[in-house]
Design a protein around this motif. Structure first.
Motif, PDB file in Angstrom:
ATOM      1  N   GLY A  36      40.896  83.467   8.821  1.00  0.00           N
ATOM      2  CA  GLY A  36      40.439  82.145   8.406  1.00  0.00           C
ATOM      3  C   GLY A  36      40.050  81.278   9.588  1.00  0.00           C
ATOM      4  N   PRO A  37      39.370  80.172   9.326  1.00  0.00           N
ATOM      5  CA  PRO A  37      38.884  79.296  10.397  1.00  0.00           C
ATOM      6  C   PRO A  37      39.990  78.420  10.969  1.00  0.00           C
ATOM      7  CG  PRO A  37      38.365  78.352   8.272  1.00  0.00           C
ATOM      8  CD  PRO A  37      38.980  79.695   7.985  1.00  0.00           C
ATOM      9  N   VAL A  38      39.690  77.800  12.098  1.00  0.00           N
ATOM     10  CA  VAL A  38      40.559  76.766  12.652  1.00  0.00           C
ATOM     11  C   VAL A  38      40.271  75.478  11.887  1.00  0.00           C
ATOM     12  CG1 VAL A  38      41.158  75.414  14.700  1.00  0.00           C
ATOM     13  CG2 VAL A  38      40.585  77.854  14.920  1.00  0.00           C
ATOM     14  N   GLN A  39      41.302  74.911  11.290  1.00  0.00           N
ATOM     15  CA  GLN A  39      41.140  73.691  10.501  1.00  0.00           C
ATOM     16  C   GLN A  39      42.060  72.603  11.032  1.00  0.00           C
ATOM     17  OE1 GLN A  39      41.821  75.637   6.552  1.00  0.00           O
ATOM     18  NE2 GLN A  39      39.840  74.746   6.046  1.00  0.00           N
ATOM     19  N   GLY A  40      41.645  71.364  10.850  1.00  0.00           N
ATOM     20  CA  GLY A  40      42.407  70.246  11.377  1.00  0.00           C
ATOM     21  C   GLY A  40      42.753  69.212  10.328  1.00  0.00           C
ATOM     22  N   ALA A  41      43.739  68.385  10.658  1.00  0.00           N
ATOM     23  CA  ALA A  41      44.150  67.311   9.753  1.00  0.00           C
ATOM     24  C   ALA A  41      44.817  66.212  10.562  1.00  0.00           C
ATOM     25  CB  ALA A  41      45.114  67.830   8.686  1.00  0.00           C
ATOM     26  N   ALA A  42      44.727  64.994  10.057  1.00  0.00           N
ATOM     27  CA  ALA A  42      45.420  63.859  10.659  1.00  0.00           C
ATOM     28  C   ALA A  42      46.866  63.834  10.176  1.00  0.00           C
ATOM     29  CB  ALA A  42      44.719  62.557  10.290  1.00  0.00           C
ATOM     30  N   LEU A  43      47.747  63.304  11.024  1.00  0.00           N
ATOM     31  CA  LEU A  43      49.165  63.208  10.703  1.00  0.00           C
ATOM     32  C   LEU A  43      49.578  61.740  10.766  1.00  0.00           C
ATOM     33  CD1 LEU A  43      50.494  66.151  12.937  1.00  0.00           C
ATOM     34  CD2 LEU A  43      49.810  66.251  10.534  1.00  0.00           C
ATOM     35  N   PRO A  44      49.634  61.050   9.628  1.00  0.00           N
ATOM     36  CA  PRO A  44      50.002  59.629   9.630  1.00  0.00           C
ATOM     37  C   PRO A  44      51.508  59.453   9.789  1.00  0.00           C
ATOM     38  CG  PRO A  44      49.602  60.364   7.385  1.00  0.00           C
ATOM     39  CD  PRO A  44      49.305  61.543   8.274  1.00  0.00           C
ATOM     40  N   MET A  45      51.915  58.632  10.734  1.00  0.00           N
ATOM     41  CA  MET A  45      53.314  58.598  11.151  1.00  0.00           C
ATOM     42  C   MET A  45      53.953  57.211  11.010  1.00  0.00           C
ATOM     43  SD  MET A  45      53.032  60.916  14.611  1.00  0.00           S
ATOM     44  CE  MET A  45      52.773  62.686  14.483  1.00  0.00           C
ATOM     45  N   GLY A  46      55.284  57.237  10.895  1.00  0.00           N
ATOM     46  CA  GLY A  46      56.083  56.034  11.059  1.00  0.00           C
ATOM     47  C   GLY A  46      55.838  54.940  10.042  1.00  0.00           C
ATOM     48  N   PHE A  47      55.622  55.286   8.765  1.00  0.00           N
ATOM     49  CA  PHE A  47      55.314  54.296   7.723  1.00  0.00           C
ATOM     50  C   PHE A  47      54.059  53.515   8.100  1.00  0.00           C
ATOM     51  CE2 PHE A  47      60.128  53.950   6.726  1.00  0.00           C
ATOM     52  CZ  PHE A  47      60.062  54.996   5.839  1.00  0.00           C
ATOM     53  N   ASN A  48      52.948  54.194   8.242  1.00  0.00           N
ATOM     54  CA  ASN A  48      51.730  53.520   8.707  1.00  0.00           C
ATOM     55  C   ASN A  48      50.953  52.844   7.583  1.00  0.00           C
ATOM     56  OD1 ASN A  48      50.328  55.649   7.421  1.00  0.00           O
ATOM     57  ND2 ASN A  48      48.779  55.719   9.032  1.00  0.00           N
ATOM     58  N   ARG A  49      51.485  52.889   6.369  1.00  0.00           N
ATOM     59  CA  ARG A  49      50.855  52.147   5.278  1.00  0.00           C
ATOM     60  C   ARG A  49      51.965  51.533   4.422  1.00  0.00           C
ATOM     61  NH1 ARG A  49      45.664  52.932   4.196  1.00  0.00           N
ATOM     62  NH2 ARG A  49      45.797  55.053   5.026  1.00  0.00           N
ATOM     63  N   THR A  50      51.989  50.225   4.344  1.00  0.00           N
ATOM     64  CA  THR A  50      53.025  49.515   3.615  1.00  0.00           C
ATOM     65  C   THR A  50      52.394  48.372   2.822  1.00  0.00           C
ATOM     66  OG1 THR A  50      53.422  48.148   5.582  1.00  0.00           O
ATOM     67  CG2 THR A  50      54.869  50.060   5.276  1.00  0.00           C
ATOM     68  N   PRO A  51      53.106  47.843   1.809  1.00  0.00           N
ATOM     69  CA  PRO A  51      54.454  48.211   1.382  1.00  0.00           C
ATOM     70  C   PRO A  51      54.473  49.540   0.630  1.00  0.00           C
ATOM     71  CG  PRO A  51      53.574  46.561  -0.098  1.00  0.00           C
ATOM     72  CD  PRO A  51      52.566  46.721   1.007  1.00  0.00           C
ATOM     73  N   LEU A  52      55.610  50.212   0.693  1.00  0.00           N
ATOM     74  CA  LEU A  52      55.741  51.489   0.002  1.00  0.00           C
ATOM     75  C   LEU A  52      55.799  51.315  -1.509  1.00  0.00           C
ATOM     76  CD1 LEU A  52      58.282  53.336   2.331  1.00  0.00           C
ATOM     77  CD2 LEU A  52      55.781  53.491   2.314  1.00  0.00           C
ATOM     78  N   TYR A  53      56.168  50.118  -1.949  1.00  0.00           N
ATOM     79  CA  TYR A  53      56.124  49.831  -3.373  1.00  0.00           C
ATOM     80  C   TYR A  53      55.601  48.420  -3.598  1.00  0.00           C
ATOM     81  CZ  TYR A  53      57.047  48.393  -8.046  1.00  0.00           C
ATOM     82  OH  TYR A  53      56.852  47.885  -9.299  1.00  0.00           O
ATOM     83  N   GLY A  54      54.781  48.266  -4.615  1.00  0.00           N
ATOM     84  CA  GLY A  54      54.321  46.961  -5.035  1.00  0.00           C
ATOM     85  C   GLY A  54      53.397  47.085  -6.231  1.00  0.00           C
ATOM     86  N   ARG A  55      53.524  46.157  -7.172  1.00  0.00           N
ATOM     87  CA  ARG A  55      52.604  46.054  -8.308  1.00  0.00           C
ATOM     88  C   ARG A  55      52.546  47.333  -9.149  1.00  0.00           C
ATOM     89  NH1 ARG A  55      47.162  44.359  -5.466  1.00  0.00           N
ATOM     90  NH2 ARG A  55      46.390  44.620  -7.602  1.00  0.00           N
ATOM     91  N   GLY A  56      53.659  48.047  -9.215  1.00  0.00           N
ATOM     92  CA  GLY A  56      53.696  49.237 -10.052  1.00  0.00           C
ATOM     93  C   GLY A  56      53.227  50.508  -9.382  1.00  0.00           C
ATOM     94  N   LEU A  57      52.934  50.457  -8.069  1.00  0.00           N
ATOM     95  CA  LEU A  57      52.445  51.628  -7.336  1.00  0.00           C
ATOM     96  C   LEU A  57      53.396  51.973  -6.203  1.00  0.00           C
ATOM     97  CD1 LEU A  57      49.992  53.639  -6.945  1.00  0.00           C
ATOM     98  CD2 LEU A  57      49.237  52.059  -5.149  1.00  0.00           C
ATOM     99  N   MET A  58      53.807  53.246  -6.130  1.00  0.00           N
ATOM    100  CA  MET A  58      54.656  53.758  -5.058  1.00  0.00           C
ATOM    101  C   MET A  58      53.844  54.689  -4.174  1.00  0.00           C
ATOM    102  SD  MET A  58      58.153  54.721  -7.073  1.00  0.00           S
ATOM    103  CE  MET A  58      59.405  53.492  -7.411  1.00  0.00           C
ATOM    104  N   LEU A  59      54.035  54.575  -2.864  1.00  0.00           N
ATOM    105  CA  LEU A  59      53.410  55.487  -1.905  1.00  0.00           C
ATOM    106  C   LEU A  59      54.466  56.461  -1.412  1.00  0.00           C
ATOM    107  CD1 LEU A  59      51.387  52.931   0.294  1.00  0.00           C
ATOM    108  CD2 LEU A  59      50.706  54.000  -1.869  1.00  0.00           C
ATOM    109  N   VAL A  60      54.204  57.755  -1.550  1.00  0.00           N
ATOM    110  CA  VAL A  60      55.147  58.766  -1.081  1.00  0.00           C
ATOM    111  C   VAL A  60      54.419  59.761  -0.179  1.00  0.00           C
ATOM    112  CG1 VAL A  60      56.642  58.555  -3.109  1.00  0.00           C
ATOM    113  CG2 VAL A  60      54.822  60.250  -3.106  1.00  0.00           C
ATOM    114  N   GLY A  61      55.147  60.329   0.775  1.00  0.00           N
ATOM    115  CA  GLY A  61      54.569  61.330   1.669  1.00  0.00           C
ATOM    116  C   GLY A  61      53.508  60.758   2.588  1.00  0.00           C
ATOM    117  N   ASP A  62      52.447  61.520   2.807  1.00  0.00           N
ATOM    118  CA  ASP A  62      51.404  61.111   3.751  1.00  0.00           C
ATOM    119  C   ASP A  62      50.712  59.816   3.344  1.00  0.00           C
ATOM    120  OD1 ASP A  62      51.941  63.277   5.311  1.00  0.00           O
ATOM    121  OD2 ASP A  62      50.074  64.345   4.917  1.00  0.00           O
ATOM    122  N   SER A  63      50.666  59.498   2.068  1.00  0.00           N
ATOM    123  CA  SER A  63      50.009  58.256   1.649  1.00  0.00           C
ATOM    124  C   SER A  63      50.733  57.036   2.203  1.00  0.00           C
ATOM    125  CB  SER A  63      49.926  58.167   0.123  1.00  0.00           C
ATOM    126  OG  SER A  63      51.203  57.966  -0.452  1.00  0.00           O
ATOM    127  N   GLY A  64      52.033  57.195   2.486  1.00  0.00           N
ATOM    128  CA  GLY A  64      52.806  56.127   3.093  1.00  0.00           C
ATOM    129  C   GLY A  64      53.062  56.344   4.573  1.00  0.00           C
TER     130      GLY A  64
END
Length: 431
Positions: A284-312
């Protein structure tokens, strides 16, 4: 949790990676009706190192996931750390909080197994269903579901748009975080960002009992070439292949400006012949991805939506590990949703849902702050070289290194190293 008469589920989970499947599993296991939406069809691949630390293993054990070798798992006994002229084999620590072994399994089969595990618990899995945005109540501004459309295996539209409704939505839609972005949740520029590339090789090292980490990467023979800005890994998969990759981290999103595929090619060009990391053995090919770290998207909860894993942004700045924290976030989010379901007032339900973000911050906020400090130190190759050359041989430094790289320390009690790490996570500002 008061839902409308036309709700399709008690909770909608967007994305069937480790975070989403864990959340769906725990919610379904508690008796909630769960709709798990995945834009691809299984089996499908994800760019990852495929290695799981004991912290991740603990989460899998709690979920009751079968971990037999015949199911595609290979156990490893610790980290082999190479750098600064040193080669150290560091067994996983013996702790009461975590098992003393790690695992490896390709994401192609891991994610499929976790999604099937959630489905077996009662979650309804809809594959080839691309979520296009949130449904927002115009009166309250609250997320009350999602819009989606069926797609084919190539991601092309394959049917009419549809709406799915639920009182709460769990966004496990990965680094793209489309649901969070649609609500104006931009990534934080003061958080570290990593980048990783990987491929697979057929190799005699496929059954290595150690997860190997190269803390220095040279574009030629060490001492006669340039030190490259990154770290490498070799994770045996036990099936005739190994996951081989490299990554780098920056205290800002600047990490994405480096040509990592070129770095990988130069590293492989100087790999020992006995490893078998040759073009004809590459799978297979060499593939890449970004690694979002340290709670780089907040708030983790608000308005009925929770962010889990890489989305948060829950990847560890210490080692680029994300699966353990994705699984943990799925479990904690599910617990908050289950507790909210039992409340009898809107305010009570909202307080229960808000415990998710608070619990994650209390558990990981200080640890991620330490990780940000760590990144500022090691993101410079020459500093990293000095640390590996003069720090690794020292037993105390080695013990600290192992517990930080393995994601495992005793938060209460333990030895002196555990107490120091736990103390530091409490005194620094939480991320």
């Amino acid at each position: 949790m008061a839902g409308g008469w036309n709700d399709d589920a008690d909770v909608i989970v967007v994305g069937a990676g480790p975070a989403g499947s864990a959340a769906a599993f725990w919610c379904a296991s508690a008796g909630l009706t769960v709709l798990l939406l995945e834009k691809a069809s299984f089996p499908r691949d994800k760019v990852c190192g495929d290695g799981l630390t004991p912290r991740a293993v603990k989460e899998l054990v709690s979920m009751g996931v079968p971990l037999r070798e015949g199911d595609g798992w290979i156990r490893n006994q610790g980290l082999r750390v190479i750098g600064g002229g040193h080669r150290l084999e560091l067994p996983w620590p013996e702790l009461s909080s975590y098992p003393s072994y790690g695992l490896a399994r390709s994401r192609m089969s891991l994610d499929h197994a976790l999604a099937d595990h959630a489905r077996a618990a009662g979650a309804k899995l809809l594959e080839r269903t691309q979520v296009t945005g949130p449904l927002v109540d115009e009166r309250t501004g609250r997320v009350v579901g999602v819009t989606a459309r069926p797609v084919d295996d190539a991601g092309r539209r394959a049917g009419d748009a549809v709406e799915y409704r639920a009182p709460v939505v769990i966004a496990a839609d990965g680094v793209s975080a489309r649901l969070g972005l649609s609500l104006g949740l931009e990534k934080r520029m003061d958080r570290p960002m990593g980048v990783a590339v990987r491929t697979y090789f057929r190799t005699p090292r496929h059954d290595d009992a150690w997860m190997e980490s190269h803390l220095e990467l040279w574009d030629g023979a060490p001492g006669r070439s340039n030190l490259m800005p990154g770290y490498g890994w070799i994770f045996a998969l036990g099936d005739g292949t190994a996951n081989v990759g490299l990554g780098s981290v920056s205290s800002t999103p600047n990490a994405t400006k480096v040509d990592y595929k070129d770095l990988f090619a130069r590293w492989m060009a100087n790999a020992p012949a006995e490893w078998g990391f040759t073009p004809e053995n590459q799978v297979g090919p060499v593939q890449g991805a970004a690694l979002p770290m340290g709670f780089n998207r907040t708030p983790l909860y608000g308005r009925g939506l929770m962010l889990v894993g890489d989305s948060g942004g829950m990847v560890s700045p210490f080692n680029g590990e994300g699966i353990a924290y994705a699984l943990q976030a799925g479990r904690v989010a599910a617990d908050a949703v289950v507790q909210a379901r039992s409340r009898t007032t809107a305010d009570g339900r909202e307080r229960a849902l808000a415990t998710y973000a608070r619990t994650m911050r209390e558990d990981l906020g200080g640890f991620y702050t330490l990780g940000r400090y760590f990144v500022r130190i090691i993101e410079h190759p020459q500093v990293m070289r000095l640390c590996t050359r003069y720090g690794l041989p020292r037993p105390l430094v080695m013990r600290f290194t192992l517990k930080l790289l393995s994601d495992c320390y005793e938060p209460h009690g333990g030895d002196m190293v555990d107490r120091v790490i736990a103390g530091l996570t409490r005194v620094v500002p939480a991320a």
